[in-house]
Design a protein around this motif. Structure first.
Motif, PDB file in Angstrom:
ATOM      1  N   TYR A  42       0.821  -1.210   0.000  1.00  0.00           N
ATOM      2  CA  TYR A  42       0.000   0.000   0.000  1.00  0.00           C
ATOM      3  C   TYR A  42       0.859   1.267   0.000  1.00  0.00           C
ATOM      4  CZ  TYR A  42      -3.837  -3.187   1.112  1.00  0.00           C
ATOM      5  OH  TYR A  42      -4.767  -4.203   1.083  1.00  0.00           O
ATOM      6  N   ARG A  43       2.021   1.194   0.650  1.00  0.00           N
ATOM      7  CA  ARG A  43       2.918   2.354   0.661  1.00  0.00           C
ATOM      8  C   ARG A  43       3.345   2.718  -0.749  1.00  0.00           C
ATOM      9  NH1 ARG A  43       7.789   4.003  -0.074  1.00  0.00           N
ATOM     10  NH2 ARG A  43       8.360   1.962  -0.899  1.00  0.00           N
ATOM     11  N   ARG A  44       3.680   1.702  -1.544  1.00  0.00           N
ATOM     12  CA  ARG A  44       4.111   1.959  -2.916  1.00  0.00           C
ATOM     13  C   ARG A  44       3.001   2.612  -3.744  1.00  0.00           C
ATOM     14  NH1 ARG A  44       8.202  -2.748  -5.079  1.00  0.00           N
ATOM     15  NH2 ARG A  44       9.439  -2.963  -3.181  1.00  0.00           N
ATOM     16  N   ILE A  89      -4.244   5.154   3.935  1.00  0.00           N
ATOM     17  CA  ILE A  89      -5.416   4.716   4.707  1.00  0.00           C
ATOM     18  C   ILE A  89      -5.424   3.197   4.832  1.00  0.00           C
ATOM     19  CG2 ILE A  89      -7.934   4.616   4.751  1.00  0.00           C
ATOM     20  CD1 ILE A  89      -7.973   7.346   3.415  1.00  0.00           C
ATOM     21  N   ALA A  90      -5.124   2.486   3.742  1.00  0.00           N
ATOM     22  CA  ALA A  90      -5.117   1.022   3.766  1.00  0.00           C
ATOM     23  C   ALA A  90      -4.050   0.489   4.713  1.00  0.00           C
ATOM     24  CB  ALA A  90      -4.895   0.477   2.362  1.00  0.00           C
ATOM     25  N   ILE A 107       3.397   4.836   6.755  1.00  0.00           N
ATOM     26  CA  ILE A 107       2.569   5.990   6.382  1.00  0.00           C
ATOM     27  C   ILE A 107       3.447   7.212   6.099  1.00  0.00           C
ATOM     28  CG2 ILE A 107       0.917   7.684   7.278  1.00  0.00           C
ATOM     29  CD1 ILE A 107      -0.511   5.329   8.669  1.00  0.00           C
ATOM     30  N   PHE A 108       4.450   7.435   6.954  1.00  0.00           N
ATOM     31  CA  PHE A 108       5.346   8.566   6.753  1.00  0.00           C
ATOM     32  C   PHE A 108       6.099   8.460   5.419  1.00  0.00           C
ATOM     33  CE2 PHE A 108       5.467   9.707  11.440  1.00  0.00           C
ATOM     34  CZ  PHE A 108       4.992  10.993  11.236  1.00  0.00           C
ATOM     35  N   TYR A 109       6.319   7.232   4.950  1.00  0.00           N
ATOM     36  CA  TYR A 109       7.067   7.040   3.711  1.00  0.00           C
ATOM     37  C   TYR A 109       6.158   6.816   2.501  1.00  0.00           C
ATOM     38  CZ  TYR A 109      11.026   6.310   6.894  1.00  0.00           C
ATOM     39  OH  TYR A 109      11.985   6.471   7.869  1.00  0.00           O
TER      40      TYR A 109
END
Length: 288
Positions: free
Chosen positions: A248-250, A255-256, A271-273
């Protein structure tokens, strides 16, 4: 046989390599230092060859393949010590720190992993002298803070050569392998030099950091594939959560990330990244 082997992989460290080697050689302990030069295009190798003439327990070689992990494992494969520590070509090893760490790990049952602390050296006065981690009794899982015995080396050094670095794999082993005997101490094992040449720092732009971080995080799935059969249910759930976080970060879907099975601290990190806004927000909170 040397009691401790220190392995260092270096590249283009002509400015710092002499002081790094001398700080290791000043340790009052029976050791060997193996330095693998990863095809530097500056004077690093020349300086190392000069130092090899001075220090008979220093072994210098060049990477016989490609990539940082190959160079790192090449050095580790030649280690003769009963214990192994790791170091970078731009850092300083505090006087007496290796001896103090050895005293602790020698009485630990194997497979033994000893974690110590790092202390920042930087021209930036806002971070210079920062102790990592700050919490008392908690050691860092960063390479220079780790000391291991031969039993633990079978796992921490079984690193896929497709990865860009060794740190992430070793951190996953320390965090999830249930049979490792892990102890943390408050000794500073390394004065960590933070400068523009550091490989993966939050001080970089988001695009550069994101590209390098994505490659590093490939270690999570590779680790899970290798050790799935020996992991407990809780660890499996957490690692699957980490894989989802990275997926999800990519995509920038912060939110996910909140609904994965990862630890809260890991969710916050991913989340920060996940996008440039949160990344720059983290920069304001923490500059290392």
């Amino acid at each position: 046989m040397s009691l401790v082997t220190v392995v260092s992989m270096v590249k283009n460290e002509e400015k710092f390599i002499r002081s790094a080697v001398e700080s290791i050689m000043s340790q009052n302990i029976d050791l060997e230092l193996i330095v693998v030069d990863d095809k530097s295009n500056d004077a690093t190798l020349n300086i190392l060859n000069e130092l090899q003439e001075i220090y008979k327990n220093l072994k210098v070689m060049t990477n016989n393949g490609d990539g940082k992990v190959n160079a790192f494992l090449q050095g580790c494969s030649l280690a003769k010590g009963e214990y192994m520590a790791f170091f970078a070509g731009d850092d300083i090893m505090p006087v007496g720190s290796l001896q103090e760490r050895l005293k602790v790990i020698k009485v630990m049952e194997g497979p033994a992993v000893l974690l110590s602390k790092l202390q920042v050296i930087s021209d930036d006065k806002s971070i210079d002298g920062t102790l990592l981690p700050k919490k008392k009794g908690k050691g860092s899982t960063s390479g220079a803070a780790i000391m291991i015995d031969k039993e633990a080396a079978k796992y921490l050094l079984d690193i896929p050569k497709s990865l860009p670095n060794e740190d992430t794999w070793m951190e996953l082993c320390i965090k999830f392998l249930p049979f490792l005997n892990i102890k943390s101490i408050d000794i500073v094992a390394c004065n960590w030099r933070v400068h523009p040449g550091n490989s993966n720092s939050i001080r970089q732009s988001f695009n550069i950091f994101n590209e390098r971080f994505s490659i590093r995080m490939e270690a999570i799935e590779l680790f899970y594939q290798k050790f799935e059969k020996i992991l407990d249910v809780k660890s499996k759930k957490e690692i699957i959560g980490l894989m989802k976080c990275e997926k999800y970060r990519r995509k920038g879907n912060f939110i996910a990330i909140c609904f994965t099975g990862a630890r809260l601290s890991d969710k916050i990190r991913f989340i920060f990244y996940s996008n440039s806004f949160f990344f720059h927000l983290k920069k304001k909170i923490r500059s290392i």
